[in-house]
Design a protein around this motif. Structure first.
Motif: not given
Length: 353
Positions: A260, A156, A253-254, A190, A186
């Motif tokens: 993503t 993350t 990723a968040k 996100d 991005k």
């Protein structure tokens, strides 16, 4: 991709493509029928050891046509800026850069329409509707980490705020590097918008070594453990990992979300008023030829721009596994092209860069 200070390289010619010598080597003052073509490109496709996609394509192209390729490499934004400075004395024949810089080049009047052979096999989203540019190598944005120093790979954005990353993370400069600009794109996706992204990047600055004009130069630092994580892109980092065994590719990723990424292709266009326009057209045709596109994965570690070329080599299989489970989103390139300066200024303000 990788955006270093301008790094001229003689690809398949003994004459260095330096600004001061371009005219003598075959710049705009040379006869238009000279057997040469000058390429300005974002870095990433030329191998560190002469074993990259460009290396093979340029060598094969010269063997087939007798046309020597003069190659100048730098950051996506840098290449556009250089071409702008030279508009009154055009030096480049072909410009290869990442979005949104290829769109920026078009908006600045740097490109002229040309439809390369094979471009009908390129997806409509990966080429300009007015034939000003077309993708020649598909690619995706990503991050890298040191597999030896980190017992478990990051997953993350939030993990990068941990104290163990203090002075151990670095990303290339937005607005200068294509991959650096991709960090903003991005993060805004996100985190759900510009303000949220800038709030995060402001926090990340506590661990960030500082801006870097070159994305490509970050991978060796990660491999050696000088950095634990950095930004990059799949094609470049996958190719580098062959000589840098500690590189691992990942997609932030968040927290609570999915990893993503988005497509970040190498897009090529014919430069307006190019000194060797006919040769530039031949090179664009050659880049999109079936064999050159098969070599994209087998040699370059990237993804073919042509939909009809189905790669089955070992690299293609490994790349498919790498992308498995990663959510791919489509940036609004029109919005990004229009507001890029605003986003970069917001980043500078948030990070004090």
């Amino acid at each position: 991709m990788r955006k270093n200070h301008l790094k001229p390289i003689a690809a398949v010619t003994g004459c260095l493509a330096l600004a001061a010598t371009l005219s003598a080597c075959g710049g705009s003052s040379a006869a238009s029928d000279e057997k040469a073509v000058t390429v300005y490109s974002a870095d990433g496709l030329k191998g560190e050891n002469g074993d990259g996609w460009y290396d093979k394509v340029f060598k094969d192209f010269e063997k087939k046509t007798g046309i020597k390729v003069k190659y100048v490499e730098g950051g996506s934004g840098e290449m556009v800026q250089r071409a702008v400075r030279e508009k009154s004395n055009t030096q480049a024949d072909v410009l290869v850069t990442l979005p949104p810089f290829i769109q920026q080049a078009d908006s600045k009047g740097l490109l002229t329409a040309y439809t390369p052979a094979g471009s009908d096999k390129v997806d409509g989203a990966d080429k300009a509707s007015d034939a000003k540019w077309t993708s020649v190598v598909n690619n995706y944005f990503g991050f890298i980490h040191n597999k030896k120093e980190l017992k478990s790979a990051p997953t993350t954005w939030e993990e990068l705020l941990d104290g163990k990353f203090k002075n151990k993370i670095q990303y290339s400069t937005p607005g200068v590097a294509g991959d650096g600009t991709a960090v903003l794109i991005k993060a805004m996706h996100d985190f759900g918008g510009k303000e949220q992204a800038m709030e995060y990047l402001k926090k990340l600055q506590a661990n960030n070594v500082g801006p870097s004009a070159s994305t490509g130069k970050l991978a060796p630092k990660v491999d050696k453990g000088e950095l634990l994580a950095a930004n990059g892109d799949v094609q470049m980092n996958y190719a580098q990992s062959k000589d840098m065994p500690n590189l691992g590719i990942w997609f932030p990723a968040k927290e609570g979300g999915k990893p993503t990424t988005f497509a970040l292709p190498y897009a090529a266009g014919l430069v307006d008023k190019a000194p060797h326009s006919a040769n530039g057209k031949k090179l664009l045709d050659f880049m999109l030829s079936e064999q050159a596109q098969k070599d994209v994965s087998a040699v370059g570690g990237g993804f073919s721009a042509r939909q009809d070329v189905e790669a089955t080599d070992a690299n293609a299989i490994e790349l498919a596994k790498l992308m498995d489970g990663v959510e791919i989103f489509q940036p609004d390139w029109s919005d990004i092209g229009t507001h890029l300066d605003t986003y970069v200024e917001a980043w500078k303000s948030a990070t004090g860069s």
